[in-house]
Write a protein that holds these residues in place. Sequence first.
Motif, short mmCIF file in Angstrom:
data_model
loop_
_atom_site.label_atom_id
_atom_site.label_comp_id
_atom_site.label_asym_id
_atom_site.label_seq_id
_atom_site.Cartn_x
_atom_site.Cartn_y
_atom_site.Cartn_z
N PRO A 147 -48.42 -93.81 -70.99
CA PRO A 147 -47.10 -93.82 -71.63
C PRO A 147 -47.17 -93.39 -73.11
O PRO A 147 -47.03 -94.21 -74.02
N SER A 148 -47.45 -92.12 -73.32
CA SER A 148 -47.58 -91.58 -74.69
C SER A 148 -46.21 -91.58 -75.38
O SER A 148 -45.22 -91.12 -74.82
N VAL A 149 -46.21 -92.09 -76.60
CA VAL A 149 -44.97 -92.15 -77.39
C VAL A 149 -44.48 -90.72 -77.69
O VAL A 149 -43.35 -90.35 -77.40
N GLY A 150 -45.38 -89.91 -78.25
CA GLY A 150 -45.00 -88.55 -78.65
C GLY A 150 -44.59 -87.71 -77.46
O GLY A 150 -43.60 -86.96 -77.53
N GLU B 7 -41.56 -97.93 -76.41
CA GLU B 7 -41.44 -98.31 -77.84
C GLU B 7 -39.99 -98.28 -78.33
O GLU B 7 -39.20 -97.42 -77.91
N ARG C 13 -49.53 -84.79 -87.50
CA ARG C 13 -49.47 -84.61 -86.06
C ARG C 13 -48.02 -84.66 -85.53
O ARG C 13 -47.67 -83.96 -84.59
N ALA C 14 -47.19 -85.46 -86.17
CA ALA C 14 -45.81 -85.61 -85.69
C ALA C 14 -45.03 -84.30 -85.75
O ALA C 14 -43.99 -84.16 -85.11
N PRO D 66 -55.19 -85.60 -77.95
CA PRO D 66 -54.73 -84.37 -77.28
C PRO D 66 -53.21 -84.33 -77.09
O PRO D 66 -52.52 -85.35 -77.31
N VAL E 1 -55.85 -98.27 -77.29
CA VAL E 1 -54.96 -97.11 -77.34
C VAL E 1 -55.67 -95.87 -77.90
O VAL E 1 -55.60 -94.78 -77.33
N PHE E 2 -56.39 -96.05 -79.02
CA PHE E 2 -57.10 -94.91 -79.62
C PHE E 2 -58.60 -95.12 -79.50
O PHE E 2 -59.09 -96.25 -79.50
N ARG F 136 -60.68 -96.15 -83.69
CA ARG F 136 -59.79 -96.67 -84.71
C ARG F 136 -60.39 -97.87 -85.43
O ARG F 136 -59.69 -98.84 -85.71
N LEU G 191 -39.25 -89.69 -87.85
CA LEU G 191 -39.94 -88.40 -87.67
C LEU G 191 -39.43 -87.67 -86.42
O LEU G 191 -39.04 -86.51 -86.51
N LYS H 288 -40.69 -95.25 -90.03
CA LYS H 288 -41.34 -93.93 -90.09
C LYS H 288 -41.38 -93.30 -88.70
O LYS H 288 -41.03 -92.14 -88.51
N THR I 24 -51.24 -100.91 -81.81
CA THR I 24 -52.45 -100.38 -82.44
C THR I 24 -52.25 -100.18 -83.95
O THR I 24 -53.19 -100.32 -84.72
N LEU J 184 -50.25 -84.16 -72.36
CA LEU J 184 -49.10 -84.75 -71.66
C LEU J 184 -47.79 -84.09 -72.09
O LEU J 184 -46.88 -83.91 -71.29
N HIS J 185 -47.72 -83.71 -73.36
CA HIS J 185 -46.52 -83.00 -73.85
C HIS J 185 -46.40 -81.69 -73.06
O HIS J 185 -45.33 -81.35 -72.53
C1 UD1 Z 1 -47.35 -92.64 -82.03
C2 UD1 Z 1 -47.17 -93.16 -83.42
C3 UD1 Z 1 -48.44 -93.79 -83.94
C4 UD1 Z 1 -48.93 -94.88 -82.97
C5 UD1 Z 1 -49.01 -94.33 -81.55
C6 UD1 Z 1 -49.33 -95.39 -80.53
C7 UD1 Z 1 -45.49 -91.66 -84.30
C8 UD1 Z 1 -45.14 -90.57 -85.25
N1 UD1 Z 1 -46.76 -92.05 -84.28
O1 UD1 Z 1 -48.35 -91.63 -82.08
O2 UD1 Z 1 -48.17 -94.38 -85.22
O3 UD1 Z 1 -50.21 -95.30 -83.37
O4 UD1 Z 1 -47.75 -93.73 -81.18
O5 UD1 Z 1 -48.41 -96.43 -80.59
O6 UD1 Z 1 -44.64 -92.18 -83.62
N2 UD1 Z 1 -52.59 -88.96 -75.53
C9 UD1 Z 1 -53.11 -88.09 -74.62
N3 UD1 Z 1 -52.42 -86.95 -74.33
C10 UD1 Z 1 -51.22 -86.65 -74.91
C11 UD1 Z 1 -50.69 -87.55 -75.84
C12 UD1 Z 1 -51.40 -88.72 -76.14
O7 UD1 Z 1 -54.19 -88.31 -74.09
O8 UD1 Z 1 -50.64 -85.61 -74.61
C13 UD1 Z 1 -53.34 -90.20 -75.87
C14 UD1 Z 1 -53.75 -90.24 -77.34
O9 UD1 Z 1 -54.96 -89.53 -77.58
C15 UD1 Z 1 -53.89 -91.71 -77.59
C16 UD1 Z 1 -52.81 -92.32 -76.68
O10 UD1 Z 1 -52.47 -91.31 -75.74
O11 UD1 Z 1 -55.15 -92.18 -77.18
C17 UD1 Z 1 -51.56 -92.76 -77.40
O12 UD1 Z 1 -51.00 -91.68 -78.08
P1 UD1 Z 1 -49.43 -91.52 -78.28
O13 UD1 Z 1 -48.71 -92.67 -77.67
O14 UD1 Z 1 -49.03 -90.14 -77.86
O15 UD1 Z 1 -49.32 -91.62 -79.85
P2 UD1 Z 1 -48.56 -90.66 -80.85
O16 UD1 Z 1 -47.23 -90.28 -80.29
O17 UD1 Z 1 -49.46 -89.58 -81.31
#
Ligand code: UD1
Length: 411
Positions: free
Chosen positions: A159-162, A186, A90-91, A120, A324-325, A328, A25, A21, A301, A123-124
Amino acid sequence: MAIKITGPTILRGEVEVSSSKNAILPILAGSLLSNDEVIINKVPDINDVDVILELIMDMGVKVEKKDNKLSIKCLGKINNPSYELVRQIRASFLVMGPLLAKQGIVKISLPGGCAIGTRPIDLHLKGFAALGADIQLSGGNVVAKAGELIGNHIYLDFPSVGATENIMMAATLAQGTSYIENAALEPEIVDLANFLNLMGAKITGAGSNVIKIEGVKELKGVNYTPIPDRIEAGTYMVATAATRGEVIIKNVIPEHLKAISAKLIESGTIIDEQDKQILVKGRNVVKPVYIKTLPYPGFPTDMQAQFMAYLCSAKGSSVITESVFENRFMHVPELLRMGAEIKTEGRTAIIKGIPTLTSANVKATDLRAGAALVLAGMVAEGESIINNSHHIYRGYENIINKLKNLGAHIE
Ligand code: UD1
């Protein structure tokens, strides 16, 4: 919608894992970067994919689906995504990078919080700004404008995934070279980079903490199959351990499951890693373990809730820290309804093992919390009802039949 489970069950047999998934996405969002046809194979039949497809069709993109194969083709100008669809998942925010790179302007509503935290997107936006975009927030929307994106160094505070994915996609069409520092590691990031590189992007270093993206003029079409879902695999692994069963999990990349396998082995479960499959053998006595969720390659997580359900029947007390969150532990009150003994303090939960869970009427609050309750329902004796099961169908393809084939009494 509700799921009924009659336990206890001992899972036995073989189960095939679907495509990831969290890989597909961003890949679907990334397909907007090309004007040619993009073909994606082995598309999982899950609700999150349906929502993103609805979103991109609403943006004017042609999407055709035949069996589990998708064809995506941009027909010219792409419209801004609609608020109604963006707020569902959110994705959907991942379309921002591709749209900005391709059309130089994008208006998208802010995704807002969700059950597991405020989540939030700072970071994007910081990344897009570093690439030269002018970012304005107003009326719940974000508007980004850039004549042309210019390559730059982008350091992520976390290191935010999104954010890594969105910025990486935007940088593919930027002028010059970009570096994402403290990037997420990841496997889904690597899969997205592989997909984009086959389209003609020049990305190196994905999977390490510095990703280099040399901008190119355009991206071509591609035929791609995403990686298997490590969280779906992990869920069946833990379900097998929790029900003291014996299951071969097929279509996996064992390397992606190291953190999950390590904690299962520590708890006494037998794990036999084979080529593209893993044999899991549950043991009667489960040893308590300490878990802290972390970005990859740390413990995911997305597996925290399922492990908590498993550890409810360990011999002793386990500790889980969610780093991470921020919020949760929504599954905890539901597990308590099933007789679990769990205490939380801030981001830490202490799970005191009990002989077994008891059946109950519970509700899924999010996708992985829902999976944890399915697991608990299979362990508990009697009939459990899991309400709000739509959360579970967001990310688990055919879960009812997959579990039925392993011997679960579930409908
Ligand atoms: C992705 C996954 C989700 C997984 C998460 C962490 C997808 C579609 N979803 O979510 O299943 O649980 O990675 O492995 O791939 N944060 C900020 N600022 C930002 C972005 C994130 O503070 O601009 C924080 C978030 O609030 C959170 C942490 O960073 O506490 C991790 O978020 P992130 O890695 O961005 O997760 P997602 O990409 O949303």
